[in-house]
Design an enzyme around this catalytic site. Structure first.
Site, PDB file in Angstrom:
ATOM      1  N   ASN A   9       0.865  -1.185   0.000  1.00  0.00           N
ATOM      2  CA  ASN A   9       0.000   0.000   0.000  1.00  0.00           C
ATOM      3  C   ASN A   9       0.899   1.232   0.000  1.00  0.00           C
ATOM      4  O   ASN A   9       1.508   1.555   1.012  1.00  0.00           O
ATOM      5  CB  ASN A   9      -0.889  -0.050   1.255  1.00  0.00           C
ATOM      6  CG  ASN A   9      -1.743   1.190   1.411  1.00  0.00           C
ATOM      7  OD1 ASN A   9      -1.811   2.035   0.515  1.00  0.00           O
ATOM      8  ND2 ASN A   9      -2.399   1.318   2.560  1.00  0.00           N
ATOM      9  N   LYS A  11       0.063   4.271  -0.241  1.00  0.00           N
ATOM     10  CA  LYS A  11      -0.586   5.433   0.390  1.00  0.00           C
ATOM     11  C   LYS A  11      -0.380   6.685  -0.494  1.00  0.00           C
ATOM     12  O   LYS A  11      -0.301   6.558  -1.703  1.00  0.00           O
ATOM     13  CB  LYS A  11      -0.072   5.609   1.811  1.00  0.00           C
ATOM     14  CG  LYS A  11      -0.179   4.281   2.609  1.00  0.00           C
ATOM     15  CD  LYS A  11       0.064   4.426   4.069  1.00  0.00           C
ATOM     16  CE  LYS A  11      -0.113   3.061   4.741  1.00  0.00           C
ATOM     17  NZ  LYS A  11       0.078   3.098   6.182  1.00  0.00           N
ATOM     18  N   GLU A 166      -5.271  -5.261  10.785  1.00  0.00           N
ATOM     19  CA  GLU A 166      -4.221  -4.262  10.979  1.00  0.00           C
ATOM     20  C   GLU A 166      -4.445  -3.517  12.291  1.00  0.00           C
ATOM     21  O   GLU A 166      -5.205  -2.542  12.334  1.00  0.00           O
ATOM     22  CB  GLU A 166      -4.231  -3.249   9.827  1.00  0.00           C
ATOM     23  CG  GLU A 166      -3.977  -3.874   8.470  1.00  0.00           C
ATOM     24  CD  GLU A 166      -3.419  -2.850   7.498  1.00  0.00           C
ATOM     25  OE1 GLU A 166      -2.296  -3.048   7.035  1.00  0.00           O
ATOM     26  OE2 GLU A 166      -4.090  -1.847   7.237  1.00  0.00           O
TER      27      GLU A 166
HETATM   28  P1  PGA Z   1       3.048  -0.033   7.668  1.00  0.00           P
HETATM   29  O1  PGA Z   1       1.577   0.185   7.090  1.00  0.00           O
HETATM   30  O2  PGA Z   1       3.587  -1.292   7.042  1.00  0.00           O
HETATM   31  O3  PGA Z   1       3.833   1.199   7.239  1.00  0.00           O
HETATM   32  O4  PGA Z   1       2.934  -0.143   9.143  1.00  0.00           O
HETATM   33  C1  PGA Z   1       0.684  -0.886   6.968  1.00  0.00           C
HETATM   34  C2  PGA Z   1      -0.591  -0.415   6.364  1.00  0.00           C
HETATM   35  O5  PGA Z   1      -1.013   0.720   6.615  1.00  0.00           O
HETATM   36  O6  PGA Z   1      -1.233  -1.163   5.608  1.00  0.00           O
END
Ligand code: PGA
Length: 249
Positions: A9, A11, A166
């Site tokens: 992801n 983002k 999560e």
């Molecule tokens: P992270 O994010 O691996 O940076 O903790 C996980 C996510 O938001 O799916």
């Protein structure tokens, strides 16, 4: 045999030139596991990434969508728009969507319906906050998130649902759930599905773990029997790290 999936992801990271650089790096990596690999760039780069990965074993997926088909929803994107640029899978209910954009279980139920109606696959995210875990309330929170958004579905719909547990306290914090905490929660989630939809469906649904998965902890987390893969944020922005996680299977 459940599908093993590792999804990155991205983002709100990477403009178009940066996306191209990461695509180039990803294409240099060697896939040595059987896991399905997905990446979720931002909306503006979906088509470009889809075209770039057409011949490769990497599926390009979306981070979000609206539940309506079309209309006066300024700034939103529909399932059919995603489909029209080749996107077949969408992440829904990410904790950042819930926290910063006020997405509720009710809204997410509608988004899930819209995605399924359009023949899309959903990666449905949920997880408790730190205060919930400190209060020993994590199972209740997770159960109600699943119930409210998914319990109206038919068992058959679960062919197109992937779950992503999560814990909010582990996202982007560098703190991960221990492999045992992840396994305990994943087993609880599977049991929740079993009670409602039956064992065959519960056993067939892939449940991903997300929250600070890195190359140095992926092997241990993925070794747990109910952990079927990962949703990776920060570490998916570096091709070598992402593939080290993918190849942890
Ligand atoms: P992270 O994010 O691996 O940076 O903790 C996980 C996510 O938001 O799916």
């Amino acid at each position: 045999m459940r599908k093993q999936i590792v999804a990155g992801n991205w983002k709100m990271n990477n403009d178009l030139p940066q996306t191209q650089l990461l695509i180039d790096d990803l294409k240099k990596q060697k896939l040595t596991s059987d896991a399905e690999v997905m990446i979720a760039p931002t909306f503006t780069n979906l088509w470009h990434a889809f075209e770039a990965f057409r011949q490769e074993h990497i599926e390009v997926i979306a981070q979000n969508m609206h539940f309506s088909e079309s209309g006066a929803y300024t700034g939103e994107v529909s399932a059919s728009m995603l489909k029209s640029v080749g996107i077949e899978t969408v992440i829904l209910g990410h904790s950042e969507r819930r926290a910063y954009f006020n997405e509720t279980d009710e809204m997410l139920a509608k988004k899930v319906d819209a995605a399924l109606k359009n023949g899309m696959r959903v990666i449905f995210c949920f997880g408790e906050e730190l205060a919930d875990r400190k209060a020993g309330n994590e199972e209740n929170v997770v159960e109600s998130q699943i119930k409210n958004a998914l319990f109206h579905l038919d068992g058959d719909d679960f062919k197109n649902i992937v779950l992503a547990y999560e814990p909010v306290w582990a996202i982007g914090t560098g703190e991960t759930a221990s492999p045992e905490q992840a396994q305990d929660m994943h087993a609880f989630i599977r049991n929740t599905l079993d009670n409602k939809f039956g064992k065959d469906i519960a056993d067939a649904v892939s449940i991903l773990y997300g929250g600070s998965v890195k190359p140095n902890n992926a092997v241990e987390i993925f070794s747990k029997p109910d952990v079927d893969g990962g949703l990776i944020g920060g570490a998916s922005l570096k091709a070598e790290d992402f593939f080290a996680i993918v190849n942890a299977f």
